[in-house]
Enzyme design. Sequence first.
Site: not given
Length: 417
Positions: A70, A99, A169
Amino acid sequence: MKPTWMNPARWLCTGALLATGHAAALEPDALFAKLTGSVWAVRTFDAQERPLRAGSAVVIAPGRLVTTCHVLAKASNFVVKRDNVTYGATLEYPDPGRDLCQIKVANFTATPVALAPAGGARVGQRVYAIGNPRGLENTLSEGLLSGLRGGDGEARLLQTTAAIAPGSSGGGLFDSDGRLLGITTFAARDGGNLNFAMPAEFLAELPARAQAQLAARANEPEGAARRRVGVALAEPLRAGDALEYVRTDRLTGNRTPVIYRVDRVNGDELSFNAGSRVEKANGQVVTLTSSAGGLFDSASPPGGWAPKDDLQPGMRWHLDYVATTGDRLRHELTASVGSEHTMRVDGMELNVMRIGYEGWIFASSTTSLPLTGASTRFRGAAWYSPELGRIVRFEGEYQRGVSSGANESLELVRIQR
């Protein structure tokens, strides 16, 4: 004859075995010094070279790093950087279902990290997150592995108290020996010290999964891609899946990704972002304690923006409620369902119904705002897809005085599986 437990030679031998079988835990400063050169920042750009997103990546092999997919979403190009050093990077193996995306960098000599043994994660063990939260490069946070979430015999998510934030992230979650336990993926907004990572053992399967997906798509007959997207969208959500929305401030044009990740499925209820949002399978909201989606959450009626089971064009109803998040304002709204039309989501045409909301909002006895008694006009609309059982677009606006108010939209762009 002495008992074996009194034999010093036996204790010495045992100690040697322990020493060779288990590395000594590192002090946090030594762990950071060992690993900091193996965690890099990621910056993505659109076709006009405008910045899109920031994240982190971990070196797992010579010239190879892993980040979260993402972070790379909708990017035309991206780079990895650390301090004043920047390298162009390319996508090698995408696995959007988990992901996780592997990227490659030419002439890149940063040291790869060691991976923790598969299945060795233990609730209660000391862990360390290294990433680039909010652009602050090379940040270390310490915590515990507080849970193993998921099902079907595998830990699909590692839950930790080690702090992460936007920009973290794709960073690393490490054990006290400096071995990679997982790739940090998201934190629950307003949900307390709840942060999550994908298990590092998934990295071994990443190339095969990516190649299998690409091969399957290359062999699809004409038109199959659209049907495949539709199936993926309509499949029931499982633990680890995520809804990716984009929130737009229509006053400034700022766009922010909003992720609702499923951490638990219990019967016909789905828990998102560590329980801060709980829904029925048809999208009706059971509980809501976070305003991660801006007005979509902070102004949400009981049951959500599509609270009725059998919506039909022409239906109308009245609402009088105090929102459970944000400023906890009182809302008096009238809802009306318009006619059906289509909307494209992630490449698929969906039938949707527009539900319009008109009315007023007031300060309530539970808000921190002054109880002035003045009312403010509120307008909103939600587009509900019966096929997905959820809102795929929301718009809302109100103005309080000359400097306070909101004008926002939230749109579903894809479902991560």
